[in-house]
Design a protein around this motif. Sequence first.
Motif, short mmCIF file in Angstrom:
data_model
loop_
_atom_site.label_atom_id
_atom_site.label_comp_id
_atom_site.label_asym_id
_atom_site.label_seq_id
_atom_site.Cartn_x
_atom_site.Cartn_y
_atom_site.Cartn_z
N VAL A 79 32.38 -99.32 -36.85
CA VAL A 79 31.75 -100.17 -35.83
C VAL A 79 32.23 -101.61 -35.99
N VAL A 80 32.28 -102.09 -37.21
CA VAL A 80 32.76 -103.45 -37.49
C VAL A 80 34.18 -103.64 -36.95
N ALA A 81 35.04 -102.69 -37.24
CA ALA A 81 36.45 -102.80 -36.81
C ALA A 81 36.56 -102.78 -35.29
N ILE A 82 35.84 -101.88 -34.63
CA ILE A 82 35.92 -101.76 -33.16
C ILE A 82 35.35 -103.01 -32.50
N LEU A 83 34.21 -103.50 -33.04
CA LEU A 83 33.58 -104.67 -32.44
C LEU A 83 34.47 -105.91 -32.59
N LYS A 84 35.18 -106.00 -33.70
CA LYS A 84 36.13 -107.11 -33.86
C LYS A 84 37.19 -107.08 -32.76
N GLU A 85 37.68 -105.89 -32.45
CA GLU A 85 38.70 -105.74 -31.40
C GLU A 85 38.14 -106.08 -30.02
N LYS A 86 36.85 -105.80 -29.82
CA LYS A 86 36.23 -105.99 -28.51
C LYS A 86 35.31 -107.21 -28.47
N SER A 87 35.51 -108.16 -29.37
CA SER A 87 34.57 -109.27 -29.50
C SER A 87 34.52 -110.14 -28.25
N ALA A 88 35.65 -110.36 -27.60
CA ALA A 88 35.66 -111.19 -26.38
C ALA A 88 34.86 -110.51 -25.27
N GLU A 89 35.04 -109.20 -25.12
CA GLU A 89 34.29 -108.44 -24.12
C GLU A 89 32.80 -108.46 -24.43
N ALA A 90 32.47 -108.30 -25.72
CA ALA A 90 31.06 -108.30 -26.12
C ALA A 90 30.40 -109.64 -25.81
N ALA A 91 31.08 -110.74 -26.10
CA ALA A 91 30.52 -112.07 -25.84
C ALA A 91 30.30 -112.29 -24.35
N GLU A 92 31.22 -111.81 -23.53
CA GLU A 92 31.08 -111.98 -22.08
C GLU A 92 29.88 -111.19 -21.56
N ILE A 93 29.67 -109.99 -22.11
CA ILE A 93 28.51 -109.18 -21.70
C ILE A 93 27.21 -109.93 -22.01
N ILE A 94 27.11 -110.47 -23.22
CA ILE A 94 25.91 -111.23 -23.62
C ILE A 94 25.69 -112.40 -22.66
N SER A 95 26.76 -113.12 -22.39
CA SER A 95 26.66 -114.32 -21.55
C SER A 95 26.27 -113.98 -20.11
N ARG A 96 26.84 -112.89 -19.58
CA ARG A 96 26.55 -112.49 -18.21
C ARG A 96 25.09 -112.10 -18.03
N GLU A 97 24.58 -111.30 -18.95
CA GLU A 97 23.24 -110.74 -18.73
C GLU A 97 22.11 -111.67 -19.18
N SER A 98 22.40 -112.63 -20.05
CA SER A 98 21.33 -113.48 -20.58
C SER A 98 21.50 -114.96 -20.26
N ALA A 99 22.65 -115.34 -19.68
CA ALA A 99 22.98 -116.76 -19.42
C ALA A 99 23.12 -117.55 -20.71
N LYS A 100 23.37 -116.86 -21.83
CA LYS A 100 23.64 -117.57 -23.08
C LYS A 100 25.02 -118.23 -22.96
N PRO A 101 25.14 -119.53 -23.19
CA PRO A 101 26.46 -120.16 -23.13
C PRO A 101 27.47 -119.43 -24.01
#
Length: 483
Positions: A79-101
Amino acid sequence: MSKIVNQVKSTKQFLMINGERVETSKYAPLYSPYSGEEIAQVAMADKGLTKQAIDAAYNARGVIAKMPAYKRAEILENVVAILKEKSAEAAEIISRESAKPIMFAKAEVERTIETYKFSAEEAKRIHGEMIPFDAAAGGVGRIGYTLREPIGVIGAITPFNFPMNLVAHKVGPAIAAGNTIVLKPASQTPLSALFIAEIFEEAGLPAGVLNVVTGPGGTVGEAIVEDNRISMVTFTGSPSVGIGIRNKAELKKTTLELGSNSALIIDKEIDIDQIIDRCIMGAFSNQGQVCISLQRVYVHEDVYEEFVTKFKENAKKLKIGDPLDPGTYVSALISKGETERVLNWIEEAKDSKATIQAGGKLQDGILEPTIITDAGRSLKVSCQEAFAPVVIVNKVSSVKEAIKQVNDSRFGLQAGIYTNNVKNALYASRELHVGGVIINDVPTYRVDQMPYGGVKESGTGREGIKYAVEEMTEMKLVVWNQS
Protein backbone atom coordinates in the motif's frame (compact mmCIF):
# COMPACT_ATOMS: atom_id res chain seq x y z
CA MET A 1 -11.69 33.79 -10.01
CA SER A 2 -10.52 30.70 -11.89
CA LYS A 3 -11.96 27.44 -10.62
CA ILE A 4 -9.73 24.54 -11.55
CA VAL A 5 -12.27 22.07 -10.16
CA ASN A 6 -14.57 22.86 -13.10
CA GLN A 7 -12.40 20.56 -15.21
CA VAL A 8 -13.43 17.51 -13.14
CA LYS A 9 -16.25 15.29 -14.40
CA SER A 10 -18.76 13.62 -12.09
CA THR A 11 -18.19 9.89 -11.63
CA LYS A 12 -20.37 7.13 -10.20
CA GLN A 13 -19.06 5.60 -6.97
CA PHE A 14 -20.05 2.15 -5.66
CA LEU A 15 -19.84 0.39 -2.33
CA MET A 16 -16.89 -1.95 -1.75
CA ILE A 17 -18.13 -5.19 -0.19
CA ASN A 18 -16.23 -8.48 -0.11
CA GLY A 19 -13.80 -7.25 -2.77
CA GLU A 20 -16.57 -6.29 -5.21
CA ARG A 21 -18.07 -2.99 -6.31
CA VAL A 22 -21.72 -3.11 -5.29
CA GLU A 23 -24.45 -0.97 -6.83
CA THR A 24 -27.32 0.48 -4.83
CA SER A 25 -30.84 1.61 -5.68
CA LYS A 26 -30.08 5.17 -4.59
CA TYR A 27 -27.23 7.55 -5.38
CA ALA A 28 -26.62 11.02 -3.99
CA PRO A 29 -24.77 13.86 -5.70
CA LEU A 30 -21.48 14.94 -4.12
CA TYR A 31 -20.77 18.63 -4.54
CA SER A 32 -17.49 20.52 -4.29
CA PRO A 33 -17.57 22.66 -1.13
CA TYR A 34 -15.65 25.33 -3.07
CA SER A 35 -17.29 25.54 -6.50
CA GLY A 36 -20.63 23.92 -5.72
CA GLU A 37 -20.42 21.74 -8.81
CA GLU A 38 -21.22 18.04 -8.79
CA ILE A 39 -18.09 15.89 -8.64
CA ALA A 40 -19.58 12.41 -8.07
CA GLN A 41 -22.70 10.29 -7.70
CA VAL A 42 -22.21 8.32 -4.49
CA ALA A 43 -23.95 5.05 -3.64
CA MET A 44 -26.32 5.26 -0.66
CA ALA A 45 -26.37 2.03 1.30
CA ASP A 46 -29.34 0.90 3.34
CA LYS A 47 -29.25 -1.29 6.46
CA GLY A 48 -29.43 -4.45 4.36
CA LEU A 49 -26.30 -3.60 2.39
CA THR A 50 -24.53 -2.55 5.56
CA LYS A 51 -25.37 -5.95 7.05
CA GLN A 52 -24.00 -7.53 3.88
CA ALA A 53 -20.70 -5.71 4.47
CA ILE A 54 -20.65 -6.89 8.09
CA ASP A 55 -21.33 -10.46 6.85
CA ALA A 56 -18.31 -10.20 4.55
CA ALA A 57 -16.07 -8.86 7.31
CA TYR A 58 -17.28 -11.48 9.79
CA ASN A 59 -16.68 -14.32 7.32
CA ALA A 60 -13.20 -13.03 6.43
CA ARG A 61 -11.98 -12.54 9.98
CA GLY A 62 -10.34 -15.96 10.16
CA VAL A 63 -8.40 -15.33 6.94
CA ILE A 64 -6.64 -12.18 8.17
CA ALA A 65 -6.31 -13.40 11.78
CA LYS A 66 -4.42 -16.51 10.69
CA MET A 67 -2.28 -14.65 8.16
CA PRO A 68 1.37 -14.52 9.33
CA ALA A 69 2.52 -11.13 10.58
CA TYR A 70 5.08 -10.76 7.81
CA LYS A 71 2.33 -11.20 5.19
CA ARG A 72 0.14 -8.54 6.79
CA ALA A 73 3.18 -6.26 6.90
CA GLU A 74 3.91 -7.03 3.26
CA ILE A 75 0.40 -5.97 2.19
CA LEU A 76 0.74 -2.72 4.12
CA GLU A 77 4.18 -2.11 2.53
CA ASN A 78 2.56 -2.67 -0.87
CA VAL A 79 0.00 0.00 0.00
CA VAL A 80 2.84 2.38 0.87
CA ALA A 81 4.53 1.77 -2.49
CA ILE A 82 1.33 2.16 -4.54
CA LEU A 83 0.25 5.29 -2.66
CA LYS A 84 3.65 6.87 -3.27
CA GLU A 85 3.16 6.31 -7.01
CA LYS A 86 -0.37 7.76 -6.88
CA SER A 87 0.31 10.56 -4.39
CA ALA A 88 -0.56 13.39 -6.79
CA GLU A 89 -3.89 11.75 -7.66
CA ALA A 90 -4.62 11.12 -3.99
CA ALA A 91 -3.96 14.76 -3.05
CA GLU A 92 -6.25 16.00 -5.82
CA ILE A 93 -9.06 13.71 -4.62
CA ILE A 94 -8.75 15.10 -1.07
CA SER A 95 -8.72 18.67 -2.35
CA ARG A 96 -11.70 18.18 -4.68
CA GLU A 97 -14.02 16.60 -2.16
CA SER A 98 -13.09 18.60 0.96
CA ALA A 99 -11.79 21.96 -0.41
CA LYS A 100 -8.56 21.35 1.50
CA PRO A 101 -5.89 23.54 -0.14
CA ILE A 102 -3.64 21.37 -2.27
CA MET A 103 -0.55 22.23 -0.21
CA PHE A 104 -2.20 20.69 2.85
CA ALA A 105 -3.71 17.81 0.82
CA LYS A 106 -0.21 16.85 -0.36
CA ALA A 107 1.01 16.95 3.23
CA GLU A 108 -1.89 14.71 4.26
CA VAL A 109 -0.95 12.13 1.63
CA GLU A 110 2.65 12.15 2.90
CA ARG A 111 1.39 11.54 6.42
CA THR A 112 -0.94 8.78 5.19
CA ILE A 113 2.03 7.02 3.61
CA GLU A 114 3.87 7.25 6.94
CA THR A 115 0.85 5.94 8.83
CA TYR A 116 0.66 2.81 6.67
CA LYS A 117 4.46 2.43 6.93
CA PHE A 118 4.24 2.56 10.73
CA SER A 119 1.37 0.04 10.56
CA ALA A 120 3.50 -2.36 8.50
CA GLU A 121 6.28 -2.12 11.07
CA GLU A 122 3.92 -2.50 14.01
CA ALA A 123 2.41 -5.67 12.51
CA LYS A 124 5.75 -7.37 13.28
CA ARG A 125 5.94 -6.09 16.87
CA ILE A 126 2.71 -7.40 18.42
CA HIS A 127 3.67 -9.48 21.43
CA GLY A 128 2.78 -10.35 25.01
CA GLU A 129 4.96 -10.86 28.07
CA MET A 130 6.10 -13.55 30.49
CA ILE A 131 4.45 -13.52 33.92
CA PRO A 132 6.64 -14.44 36.96
CA PHE A 133 4.25 -16.99 38.46
CA ASP A 134 6.68 -18.14 41.13
CA ALA A 135 6.46 -14.67 42.70
CA ALA A 136 3.42 -16.17 44.47
CA ALA A 137 3.60 -19.32 46.58
CA GLY A 138 0.73 -20.79 44.60
CA GLY A 139 2.57 -20.16 41.34
CA VAL A 140 5.60 -22.37 41.92
CA GLY A 141 5.97 -24.93 39.15
CA ARG A 142 3.99 -22.89 36.65
CA ILE A 143 4.92 -20.60 33.81
CA GLY A 144 2.63 -18.16 32.04
CA TYR A 145 2.57 -15.60 29.32
CA THR A 146 0.15 -13.31 27.52
CA LEU A 147 -0.78 -13.15 23.83
CA ARG A 148 -2.39 -10.33 21.84
CA GLU A 149 -5.14 -11.66 19.58
CA PRO A 150 -7.24 -9.81 16.96
CA ILE A 151 -10.46 -8.41 18.38
CA GLY A 152 -12.51 -9.39 15.28
CA VAL A 153 -14.62 -7.05 13.16
CA ILE A 154 -13.98 -3.34 13.61
CA GLY A 155 -16.54 -0.70 12.68
CA ALA A 156 -14.70 2.46 11.64
CA ILE A 157 -16.50 5.79 11.23
CA THR A 158 -14.29 8.59 9.93
CA PRO A 159 -14.61 12.39 9.51
CA PHE A 160 -14.20 14.74 6.55
CA ASN A 161 -11.27 16.85 7.69
CA PHE A 162 -8.48 14.29 7.11
CA PRO A 163 -10.34 11.88 4.82
CA MET A 164 -7.29 9.82 3.93
CA ASN A 165 -5.02 9.91 6.98
CA LEU A 166 -7.75 9.41 9.60
CA VAL A 167 -8.96 6.42 7.58
CA ALA A 168 -5.36 5.16 7.70
CA HIS A 169 -5.29 5.57 11.49
CA LYS A 170 -8.12 3.06 11.74
CA VAL A 171 -7.52 0.74 8.77
CA GLY A 172 -3.72 0.46 9.15
CA PRO A 173 -3.62 -0.72 12.78
CA ALA A 174 -6.69 -2.92 12.26
CA ILE A 175 -5.01 -4.87 9.45
CA ALA A 176 -1.67 -4.91 11.29
CA ALA A 177 -3.44 -6.57 14.22
CA GLY A 178 -5.27 -9.09 12.01
CA ASN A 179 -8.79 -7.62 12.10
CA THR A 180 -11.40 -7.02 9.42
CA ILE A 181 -13.06 -3.63 8.91
CA VAL A 182 -16.38 -2.12 7.91
CA LEU A 183 -15.59 1.49 7.10
CA LYS A 184 -18.16 4.28 6.90
CA PRO A 185 -16.45 7.45 5.62
CA ALA A 186 -17.89 10.93 6.09
CA SER A 187 -20.68 11.68 3.61
CA GLN A 188 -18.79 14.65 2.14
CA THR A 189 -15.49 12.75 1.66
CA PRO A 190 -16.16 9.18 0.49
CA LEU A 191 -13.83 9.37 -2.53
CA SER A 192 -10.62 9.16 -0.49
CA ALA A 193 -11.82 6.03 1.33
CA LEU A 194 -12.91 4.30 -1.88
CA PHE A 195 -9.58 5.23 -3.48
CA ILE A 196 -7.69 3.61 -0.59
CA ALA A 197 -9.89 0.48 -0.78
CA GLU A 198 -8.85 0.08 -4.42
CA ILE A 199 -5.21 0.43 -3.43
CA PHE A 200 -5.59 -2.28 -0.78
CA GLU A 201 -7.18 -4.55 -3.37
CA GLU A 202 -4.19 -3.94 -5.66
CA ALA A 203 -1.84 -4.53 -2.72
CA GLY A 204 -3.18 -8.07 -2.23
CA LEU A 205 -5.56 -7.69 0.71
CA PRO A 206 -7.99 -10.66 0.77
CA ALA A 207 -11.63 -9.97 -0.13
CA GLY A 208 -13.85 -9.05 2.78
CA VAL A 209 -11.11 -7.69 5.03
CA LEU A 210 -11.81 -4.05 4.13
CA ASN A 211 -15.36 -3.08 3.23
CA VAL A 212 -16.39 0.51 2.49
CA VAL A 213 -20.05 1.45 2.94
CA THR A 214 -21.15 4.96 1.99
CA GLY A 215 -24.44 6.47 3.03
CA PRO A 216 -26.26 8.36 5.79
CA GLY A 217 -24.81 8.11 9.28
CA GLY A 218 -28.24 7.44 10.74
CA THR A 219 -28.55 4.36 8.55
CA VAL A 220 -25.05 2.96 7.98
CA GLY A 221 -23.49 4.13 11.24
CA GLU A 222 -26.33 2.84 13.39
CA ALA A 223 -26.32 -0.54 11.65
CA ILE A 224 -22.60 -0.85 12.39
CA VAL A 225 -22.89 0.20 16.04
CA GLU A 226 -25.89 -2.03 16.77
CA ASP A 227 -24.64 -5.25 15.12
CA ASN A 228 -23.40 -7.80 17.66
CA ARG A 229 -20.80 -9.14 15.24
CA ILE A 230 -18.92 -5.84 15.47
CA SER A 231 -16.39 -6.20 18.27
CA MET A 232 -15.13 -2.63 18.33
CA VAL A 233 -16.23 0.79 17.10
CA THR A 234 -13.59 3.43 16.39
CA PHE A 235 -15.03 6.86 15.71
CA THR A 236 -13.70 10.34 15.02
CA GLY A 237 -16.27 13.13 14.99
CA SER A 238 -18.51 15.27 17.14
CA PRO A 239 -19.05 14.71 20.88
CA SER A 240 -22.83 14.36 20.48
CA VAL A 241 -22.51 11.55 17.93
CA GLY A 242 -19.67 9.92 19.87
CA ILE A 243 -21.63 9.88 23.11
CA GLY A 244 -24.58 8.39 21.22
CA ILE A 245 -22.33 5.65 19.84
CA ARG A 246 -21.01 4.80 23.28
CA ASN A 247 -24.53 4.60 24.69
CA LYS A 248 -25.59 2.17 21.93
CA ALA A 249 -22.38 0.13 21.74
CA GLU A 250 -23.18 -1.99 24.82
CA LEU A 251 -20.11 -4.16 25.56
CA LYS A 252 -18.28 -3.33 22.34
CA LYS A 253 -14.93 -1.67 22.82
CA THR A 254 -14.98 1.96 21.68
CA THR A 255 -12.28 4.45 20.77
CA LEU A 256 -13.73 7.93 20.45
CA GLU A 257 -11.77 10.94 19.20
CA LEU A 258 -14.18 13.82 19.67
CA GLY A 259 -14.14 17.60 19.87
CA SER A 260 -11.71 20.23 21.09
CA ASN A 261 -11.08 23.95 21.36
CA SER A 262 -7.32 23.62 21.76
CA ALA A 263 -5.43 26.37 23.55
CA LEU A 264 -1.95 27.86 23.51
CA ILE A 265 -0.25 29.75 26.33
CA ILE A 266 2.43 32.32 25.42
CA ASP A 267 4.63 33.25 28.37
CA LYS A 268 6.52 36.53 28.80
CA GLU A 269 9.98 36.95 27.23
CA ILE A 270 8.98 34.85 24.20
CA ASP A 271 10.35 36.04 20.84
CA ILE A 272 7.07 36.54 18.95
CA ASP A 273 8.79 36.56 15.55
CA GLN A 274 10.02 33.04 16.22
CA ILE A 275 6.56 31.60 16.86
CA ILE A 276 4.18 33.58 14.66
CA ASP A 277 4.35 31.27 11.61
CA ARG A 278 3.55 28.25 13.78
CA CYS A 279 0.58 30.06 15.31
CA ILE A 280 -0.72 30.95 11.83
CA MET A 281 -0.42 27.29 10.76
CA GLY A 282 -2.04 26.05 13.96
CA ALA A 283 -5.01 28.38 13.65
CA PHE A 284 -5.68 28.49 9.91
CA SER A 285 -4.36 25.37 8.17
CA ASN A 286 -7.21 23.40 6.57
CA GLN A 287 -9.50 26.34 7.37
CA GLY A 288 -9.21 25.50 11.07
CA GLN A 289 -11.01 22.21 10.43
CA VAL A 290 -8.51 20.24 12.52
CA CYS A 291 -9.37 18.50 15.80
CA ILE A 292 -6.37 20.17 17.45
CA SER A 293 -6.69 23.47 15.59
CA LEU A 294 -5.48 26.43 17.63
CA GLN A 295 -8.69 28.13 18.75
CA ARG A 296 -7.73 29.88 22.00
CA VAL A 297 -4.54 31.84 22.74
CA TYR A 298 -3.68 33.19 26.18
CA VAL A 299 -0.83 35.68 25.97
CA HIS A 300 1.15 37.22 28.83
CA GLU A 301 0.42 40.92 29.13
CA ASP A 302 4.09 41.82 28.50
CA VAL A 303 3.96 40.50 24.90
CA TYR A 304 0.22 40.66 24.24
CA GLU A 305 0.10 43.79 22.06
CA GLU A 306 3.08 42.66 19.96
CA PHE A 307 1.55 39.23 19.42
CA VAL A 308 -1.89 40.54 18.40
CA THR A 309 -0.34 43.05 15.96
CA LYS A 310 1.91 40.50 14.25
CA PHE A 311 -0.68 37.72 14.32
CA LYS A 312 -3.31 39.77 12.51
CA GLU A 313 -0.75 41.20 10.05
CA ASN A 314 0.30 37.68 9.03
CA ALA A 315 -3.27 36.37 8.94
CA LYS A 316 -4.28 39.10 6.49
CA LYS A 317 -1.49 38.01 4.11
CA LEU A 318 -2.87 34.48 3.66
CA LYS A 319 -4.14 33.72 0.15
CA ILE A 320 -7.82 32.80 -0.05
CA GLY A 321 -9.33 30.94 -3.00
CA ASP A 322 -9.40 27.79 -5.12
CA PRO A 323 -8.13 24.76 -3.17
CA LEU A 324 -6.35 23.42 -6.27
CA ASP A 325 -4.31 26.61 -6.65
CA PRO A 326 -0.84 25.83 -5.17
CA GLY A 327 -0.72 29.25 -3.50
CA THR A 328 -4.05 28.98 -1.66
CA TYR A 329 -3.81 28.77 2.13
CA VAL A 330 -7.49 29.13 3.06
CA SER A 331 -10.47 27.86 1.05
CA ALA A 332 -14.13 27.05 1.66
CA LEU A 333 -15.48 25.38 4.77
CA ILE A 334 -16.96 21.93 4.26
CA SER A 335 -20.52 23.26 3.76
CA LYS A 336 -22.57 26.43 3.56
CA GLY A 337 -24.34 25.38 6.73
CA GLU A 338 -21.04 25.31 8.62
CA THR A 339 -20.15 28.72 7.23
CA GLU A 340 -23.46 30.17 8.41
CA ARG A 341 -23.01 28.64 11.86
CA VAL A 342 -19.58 30.22 12.30
CA LEU A 343 -20.76 33.60 11.01
CA ASN A 344 -23.50 33.51 13.66
CA TRP A 345 -20.88 32.80 16.33
CA ILE A 346 -18.81 35.76 15.11
CA GLU A 347 -21.90 37.98 15.24
CA GLU A 348 -22.49 36.85 18.84
CA ALA A 349 -18.91 37.88 19.65
CA LYS A 350 -19.44 41.27 17.95
CA ASP A 351 -22.54 41.85 20.06
CA SER A 352 -20.49 41.32 23.23
CA LYS A 353 -17.41 43.30 24.30
CA ALA A 354 -15.16 41.29 21.98
CA THR A 355 -13.23 42.94 19.13
CA ILE A 356 -12.82 41.48 15.63
CA GLN A 357 -9.15 42.19 14.91
CA ALA A 358 -9.08 40.50 11.49
CA GLY A 359 -11.52 38.72 9.18
CA GLY A 360 -15.01 37.99 10.36
CA LYS A 361 -16.60 38.13 6.92
CA LEU A 362 -16.83 36.20 3.65
CA GLN A 363 -14.63 36.72 0.63
CA ASP A 364 -16.17 35.06 -2.45
CA GLY A 365 -18.01 32.67 -0.13
CA ILE A 366 -14.88 31.84 1.89
CA LEU A 367 -14.59 32.84 5.55
CA GLU A 368 -11.56 35.03 6.07
CA PRO A 369 -9.03 34.08 8.79
CA THR A 370 -10.65 35.60 11.85
CA ILE A 371 -8.97 36.86 15.04
CA ILE A 372 -11.07 37.95 18.03
CA THR A 373 -9.77 39.61 21.19
CA ASP A 374 -11.35 40.14 24.62
CA ALA A 375 -13.78 37.26 24.06
CA GLY A 376 -15.77 36.25 27.12
CA ARG A 377 -15.59 32.66 28.35
CA SER A 378 -19.27 31.99 27.69
CA LEU A 379 -19.15 32.98 24.00
CA LYS A 380 -19.47 30.07 21.56
CA VAL A 381 -16.12 31.00 19.95
CA SER A 382 -14.54 30.46 23.38
CA CYS A 383 -16.29 27.47 24.89
CA GLN A 384 -17.40 25.39 21.88
CA GLU A 385 -15.47 23.91 18.96
CA ALA A 386 -15.36 26.40 16.08
CA PHE A 387 -13.85 24.02 13.49
CA ALA A 388 -13.21 27.07 11.33
CA PRO A 389 -10.49 29.69 10.74
CA VAL A 390 -11.43 31.49 13.95
CA VAL A 391 -9.14 32.08 16.93
CA ILE A 392 -9.56 34.11 20.10
CA VAL A 393 -6.63 35.89 21.77
CA ASN A 394 -6.92 36.98 25.40
CA LYS A 395 -4.50 38.71 27.79
CA VAL A 396 -3.32 37.05 31.02
CA SER A 397 -1.02 38.14 33.84
CA SER A 398 0.60 34.75 34.53
CA VAL A 399 0.96 31.17 33.32
CA LYS A 400 -1.07 30.06 36.33
CA GLU A 401 -4.00 32.28 35.26
CA ALA A 402 -3.68 31.00 31.67
CA ILE A 403 -3.77 27.35 32.75
CA LYS A 404 -6.93 28.03 34.76
CA GLN A 405 -8.59 29.45 31.63
CA VAL A 406 -7.35 26.62 29.40
CA ASN A 407 -8.81 24.05 31.81
CA ASP A 408 -12.12 25.92 31.93
CA SER A 409 -13.41 23.85 29.03
CA ARG A 410 -15.52 20.75 28.48
CA PHE A 411 -12.76 19.57 26.11
CA GLY A 412 -9.22 18.35 26.73
CA LEU A 413 -7.45 17.04 23.64
CA GLN A 414 -4.12 18.91 23.42
CA ALA A 415 -2.71 22.21 24.65
CA GLY A 416 0.54 24.03 24.00
CA ILE A 417 2.78 26.43 25.87
CA TYR A 418 5.62 28.63 24.71
CA THR A 419 7.92 29.44 27.64
CA ASN A 420 11.60 29.92 28.41
CA ASN A 421 10.96 29.05 32.06
CA VAL A 422 11.53 25.38 32.93
CA LYS A 423 9.41 25.66 36.08
CA ASN A 424 6.48 27.02 34.08
CA ALA A 425 6.86 24.26 31.49
CA LEU A 426 6.86 21.56 34.17
CA TYR A 427 3.94 23.21 35.96
CA ALA A 428 1.94 23.31 32.72
CA SER A 429 2.73 19.67 31.95
CA ARG A 430 1.33 18.70 35.36
CA GLU A 431 -1.64 21.04 35.61
CA LEU A 432 -3.11 21.15 32.09
CA HIS A 433 -6.03 18.71 32.00
CA VAL A 434 -5.57 17.43 28.45
CA GLY A 435 -4.46 14.29 26.63
CA GLY A 436 -1.27 15.90 25.32
CA VAL A 437 0.85 18.88 26.42
CA ILE A 438 3.07 20.35 23.69
CA ILE A 439 5.90 22.45 25.10
CA ASN A 440 7.29 25.22 22.89
CA ASP A 441 4.95 24.49 20.01
CA VAL A 442 1.28 24.89 19.11
CA PRO A 443 -1.28 22.26 20.21
CA THR A 444 -1.83 21.45 16.52
CA TYR A 445 1.41 19.43 16.51
CA ARG A 446 1.01 15.74 15.71
CA VAL A 447 3.15 12.99 14.26
CA ASP A 448 1.35 9.80 13.47
CA GLN A 449 3.16 7.34 15.74
CA MET A 450 2.56 9.29 18.94
CA PRO A 451 -0.32 8.45 21.32
CA TYR A 452 -3.19 10.77 20.47
CA GLY A 453 -6.44 11.27 22.31
CA GLY A 454 -8.08 13.34 24.99
CA VAL A 455 -9.94 13.62 28.24
CA LYS A 456 -13.37 14.99 29.18
CA GLU A 457 -15.57 15.44 26.08
CA SER A 458 -12.56 15.03 23.78
CA GLY A 459 -13.04 11.29 23.95
CA THR A 460 -11.69 7.97 25.19
CA GLY A 461 -8.87 5.69 24.08
CA ARG A 462 -5.78 6.55 22.07
CA GLU A 463 -4.79 6.51 18.42
CA GLY A 464 -1.22 6.34 17.11
CA ILE A 465 -0.42 2.98 15.53
CA LYS A 466 1.13 1.11 18.47
CA TYR A 467 -1.58 2.37 20.81
CA ALA A 468 -4.39 1.67 18.33
CA VAL A 469 -3.10 -1.90 17.92
CA GLU A 470 -3.40 -2.34 21.69
CA GLU A 471 -7.00 -1.10 21.52
CA MET A 472 -7.71 -3.44 18.58
CA THR A 473 -6.43 -6.62 20.22
CA GLU A 474 -7.55 -8.73 23.17
CA MET A 475 -5.13 -10.01 25.80
CA LYS A 476 -5.14 -13.78 26.41
CA LEU A 477 -3.34 -15.44 29.30
CA VAL A 478 -1.75 -18.90 28.90
CA VAL A 479 -0.60 -20.80 32.00
CA TRP A 480 1.43 -24.03 31.97
CA ASN A 481 1.52 -26.38 34.97
CA GLN A 482 4.93 -28.08 34.82
CA SER A 483 4.41 -30.51 37.70
